[in-house]
Design a protein around this motif. Sequence first.
Motif, short mmCIF file in Angstrom:
data_model
loop_
_atom_site.label_atom_id
_atom_site.label_comp_id
_atom_site.label_asym_id
_atom_site.label_seq_id
_atom_site.Cartn_x
_atom_site.Cartn_y
_atom_site.Cartn_z
N GLU A 47 29.38 29.74 34.80
CA GLU A 47 28.45 28.92 35.55
C GLU A 47 28.18 27.60 34.82
O GLU A 47 28.15 26.53 35.44
CB GLU A 47 27.13 29.67 35.77
CG GLU A 47 26.10 28.90 36.55
CD GLU A 47 26.47 28.68 38.01
OE1 GLU A 47 25.87 27.78 38.61
OE2 GLU A 47 27.35 29.39 38.53
N LEU A 48 27.99 27.65 33.52
CA LEU A 48 27.78 26.45 32.73
C LEU A 48 28.98 25.51 32.85
O LEU A 48 28.82 24.30 33.02
CB LEU A 48 27.53 26.81 31.27
CG LEU A 48 27.32 25.65 30.31
CD1 LEU A 48 26.10 24.82 30.72
CD2 LEU A 48 27.18 26.16 28.89
N SER A 49 30.16 26.07 32.80
CA SER A 49 31.37 25.26 32.94
C SER A 49 31.41 24.58 34.31
O SER A 49 31.75 23.40 34.41
CB SER A 49 32.60 26.14 32.75
OG SER A 49 33.78 25.40 32.97
N ARG A 50 31.05 25.32 35.36
CA ARG A 50 31.02 24.73 36.71
C ARG A 50 29.99 23.61 36.78
O ARG A 50 30.24 22.55 37.36
CB ARG A 50 30.71 25.79 37.76
CG ARG A 50 31.89 26.67 38.11
CD ARG A 50 31.60 27.53 39.33
NE ARG A 50 30.63 28.58 39.05
CZ ARG A 50 30.91 29.77 38.56
NH1 ARG A 50 32.17 30.07 38.27
NH2 ARG A 50 29.98 30.65 38.34
N LEU A 51 28.82 23.83 36.18
CA LEU A 51 27.77 22.82 36.21
C LEU A 51 28.17 21.57 35.44
O LEU A 51 27.90 20.45 35.87
CB LEU A 51 26.47 23.40 35.64
CG LEU A 51 25.79 24.48 36.46
CD1 LEU A 51 24.63 25.09 35.68
CD2 LEU A 51 25.32 23.94 37.79
N GLU A 52 28.81 21.76 34.30
CA GLU A 52 29.20 20.62 33.48
C GLU A 52 30.32 19.81 34.12
O GLU A 52 30.43 18.61 33.89
CB GLU A 52 29.61 21.08 32.09
CG GLU A 52 28.45 21.51 31.23
CD GLU A 52 28.86 21.94 29.84
OE1 GLU A 52 30.06 22.27 29.63
OE2 GLU A 52 27.99 21.96 28.96
N SER A 53 31.15 20.46 34.93
CA SER A 53 32.26 19.74 35.55
C SER A 53 31.86 19.10 36.88
O SER A 53 32.64 18.41 37.50
CB SER A 53 33.45 20.68 35.76
OG SER A 53 33.12 21.69 36.69
N SER A 54 30.64 19.32 37.31
CA SER A 54 30.16 18.79 38.59
C SER A 54 29.22 17.61 38.36
O SER A 54 28.52 17.54 37.36
CB SER A 54 29.41 19.90 39.34
OG SER A 54 28.80 19.37 40.48
N ASP A 55 29.22 16.68 39.31
CA ASP A 55 28.31 15.54 39.24
C ASP A 55 27.03 15.79 40.03
O ASP A 55 26.18 14.92 40.13
CB ASP A 55 29.00 14.28 39.79
CG ASP A 55 30.10 13.80 38.87
OD1 ASP A 55 30.02 14.09 37.66
OD2 ASP A 55 31.02 13.13 39.36
N GLU A 56 26.91 16.98 40.61
CA GLU A 56 25.73 17.30 41.42
C GLU A 56 24.48 17.42 40.56
O GLU A 56 24.54 17.85 39.41
CB GLU A 56 25.93 18.64 42.15
CG GLU A 56 26.94 18.60 43.27
CD GLU A 56 27.03 19.94 43.97
OE1 GLU A 56 25.99 20.60 44.15
OE2 GLU A 56 28.15 20.33 44.31
N GLU A 57 23.36 17.06 41.16
CA GLU A 57 22.06 17.25 40.51
C GLU A 57 21.72 18.75 40.57
O GLU A 57 21.88 19.38 41.62
CB GLU A 57 20.99 16.45 41.23
CG GLU A 57 19.63 16.58 40.63
CD GLU A 57 19.21 15.33 39.89
OE1 GLU A 57 18.15 15.40 39.27
OE2 GLU A 57 19.94 14.33 39.93
N VAL A 58 21.29 19.30 39.48
CA VAL A 58 20.98 20.73 39.41
C VAL A 58 19.47 20.91 39.38
O VAL A 58 18.77 20.31 38.57
CB VAL A 58 21.60 21.36 38.15
CG1 VAL A 58 21.25 22.83 38.06
CG2 VAL A 58 23.10 21.17 38.14
N ALA A 59 18.99 21.76 40.30
CA ALA A 59 17.57 22.09 40.31
C ALA A 59 17.32 23.21 39.31
O ALA A 59 18.04 24.20 39.30
CB ALA A 59 17.15 22.53 41.71
#
Length: 78
Positions: A47-59
């Motif tokens: 999940e961390l890898s997906r978040l770091e590779s995305s430019d989306e704002e994370v809530a």
Amino acid sequence: RSPLTVIAGYLETLVTDPAVPPDLRPPLEEMRRQSERMTTIVEDLLELSRLESSDEEVAGEPLDVAGLVATLRKDVLA
């Protein structure tokens, strides 16, 4: 994740098998818990890898720090 799933499955089978000596149940149960913990760690890293590779704002979500520390303490004492 597949190897962890296989390990967890065998451990679950052994924990519930009436032929397994009672004195082996606590270590088997601990191994089962640790395999679940490792699965959670792997899922968190993915999940961390997906978040770091995305430019989306994370809530964000609130984190129960006291509960996390209590769990860590229990693992360290085990």
